[in-house]
Design a protein around this motif. Sequence first.
Motif, short mmCIF file in Angstrom:
data_model
loop_
_atom_site.label_atom_id
_atom_site.label_comp_id
_atom_site.label_asym_id
_atom_site.label_seq_id
_atom_site.Cartn_x
_atom_site.Cartn_y
_atom_site.Cartn_z
N ALA A 113 20.32 22.78 27.55
CA ALA A 113 21.17 23.91 27.18
C ALA A 113 20.49 25.25 27.45
N ASN A 114 19.16 25.21 27.63
CA ASN A 114 18.40 26.45 27.84
C ASN A 114 17.68 26.48 29.18
N GLY A 115 18.15 25.68 30.12
CA GLY A 115 17.63 25.74 31.49
C GLY A 115 16.25 25.16 31.67
N VAL A 116 15.83 24.31 30.75
CA VAL A 116 14.51 23.66 30.84
C VAL A 116 14.71 22.21 31.25
N THR A 117 14.01 21.75 32.27
CA THR A 117 14.13 20.37 32.73
C THR A 117 13.31 19.45 31.85
N PRO A 118 13.95 18.48 31.17
CA PRO A 118 13.22 17.56 30.30
C PRO A 118 12.56 16.43 31.09
N VAL A 119 11.37 16.05 30.65
CA VAL A 119 10.61 14.97 31.27
C VAL A 119 10.22 13.97 30.19
N VAL A 120 10.64 12.74 30.33
CA VAL A 120 10.31 11.69 29.37
C VAL A 120 9.00 11.02 29.81
N TYR A 121 7.98 11.14 28.98
CA TYR A 121 6.64 10.62 29.26
C TYR A 121 6.51 9.25 28.59
N MET A 122 6.60 8.20 29.40
CA MET A 122 6.52 6.82 28.93
C MET A 122 5.08 6.45 28.59
N THR A 123 4.85 6.05 27.35
CA THR A 123 3.50 5.66 26.93
C THR A 123 3.29 4.16 27.15
N TRP A 124 2.21 3.61 26.60
CA TRP A 124 1.76 2.25 26.89
C TRP A 124 1.50 1.49 25.59
N ALA A 125 1.36 0.20 25.69
CA ALA A 125 1.08 -0.64 24.52
C ALA A 125 -0.41 -0.63 24.19
N GLU A 126 -0.73 -1.06 22.97
CA GLU A 126 -2.12 -1.21 22.58
C GLU A 126 -2.79 -2.23 23.50
N LYS A 127 -4.08 -2.05 23.71
CA LYS A 127 -4.82 -2.96 24.58
C LYS A 127 -4.73 -4.40 24.10
N ALA A 128 -4.76 -4.60 22.78
CA ALA A 128 -4.74 -5.95 22.22
C ALA A 128 -3.33 -6.52 22.07
N LYS A 129 -2.31 -5.69 22.33
CA LYS A 129 -0.92 -6.14 22.15
C LYS A 129 -0.05 -5.74 23.33
N PRO A 130 -0.38 -6.22 24.53
CA PRO A 130 0.38 -5.81 25.71
C PRO A 130 1.85 -6.19 25.65
N GLU A 131 2.19 -7.18 24.82
CA GLU A 131 3.58 -7.59 24.71
C GLU A 131 4.45 -6.49 24.10
N ASN A 132 3.85 -5.52 23.46
CA ASN A 132 4.61 -4.43 22.85
C ASN A 132 5.18 -3.46 23.89
N PHE A 133 4.72 -3.57 25.12
CA PHE A 133 5.16 -2.61 26.12
C PHE A 133 6.62 -2.80 26.53
N ALA A 134 7.13 -4.00 26.47
CA ALA A 134 8.48 -4.28 26.97
C ALA A 134 9.52 -3.38 26.31
N VAL A 135 9.47 -3.26 24.98
CA VAL A 135 10.47 -2.44 24.30
C VAL A 135 10.25 -0.95 24.58
N MET A 136 9.00 -0.55 24.76
CA MET A 136 8.71 0.84 25.08
C MET A 136 9.27 1.19 26.46
N GLU A 137 9.05 0.32 27.42
CA GLU A 137 9.53 0.56 28.78
C GLU A 137 11.05 0.66 28.82
N SER A 138 11.73 -0.29 28.19
CA SER A 138 13.19 -0.29 28.23
C SER A 138 13.77 0.92 27.50
N THR A 139 13.13 1.33 26.41
CA THR A 139 13.63 2.46 25.63
C THR A 139 13.49 3.76 26.39
N TYR A 140 12.32 4.00 26.95
CA TYR A 140 12.10 5.23 27.71
C TYR A 140 13.00 5.28 28.95
N THR A 141 13.14 4.15 29.61
CA THR A 141 13.97 4.10 30.81
C THR A 141 15.43 4.40 30.48
#
Length: 236
Positions: free
Chosen positions: A94-122
């Motif tokens: 609404a104010n002429g600023v281009t939004p950028v969604v910065y997708m983060t990553w899962a914890e090193k010990a819990k790589p399975e947590n990335f799936a929901v993060m990836e799908s949500t950000y996408t």
Amino acid sequence: MRVLFIGNSHTFFNDMPHLFASMCRELTGEAPEATMLAYGGRSLQWHCDEYFALRFAILYGNYDYCVLQQQAHPFPGVETTETWGTRIIELCKANGVTPVVYMTWAEKAKPENFAVMESTYTALASATGALLAPVGRAFDRLRREHPELELYYRDGEHASPAGDYLIAAMLAGLLTKKDVRALSSSAIDFRVSIDMENNRVSALESAADCRITLDEAEAALLCATVQEELEKEKSE
């Protein structure tokens, strides 16, 4: 180019916005102005609750881009990320600023947590028309294909200097539209030493006090991976 970063420690760790600005200068000859609203452990909902600071920055900061980073560990979930991410994105647009969604990553010990993060950000980027910086995909890919490359800080959650090199390169390539494989520097300069175990931040006298240099092969691998992920995102 003026860029506002909204997030938490996964934005400010290792002075990542400064590294981003340095990479942009190397790629284009001009350094952007980078500003942060980033506080440890804070979510996008928290930033919306602190609405007047967020609103003022977006309305009057004359920013070209706003980079949004949701709380990562733990990840708040699909609904809250979509709700509060959309609110900030709509304010940006609404104010002429281009939004950028910065997708983060899962914890090193819990790589399975990335799936929901990836799908949500996408889904968030697709639904709102925001740009997507697929940082987490590059993290996950390198974790699987090159486990010898340490992208994590010793807590297994935050980025190491190499990890922040990857983040900064991803954002620099996305916003400048330049091929990050052209980056010649493999050095990371930052002026703050962050001791997460003791919750202490120590200002150093000069960047030379904490100059960390990546092996040339490591830097080349990071940049090649970033460029490939950016090209995949562009083609989809």
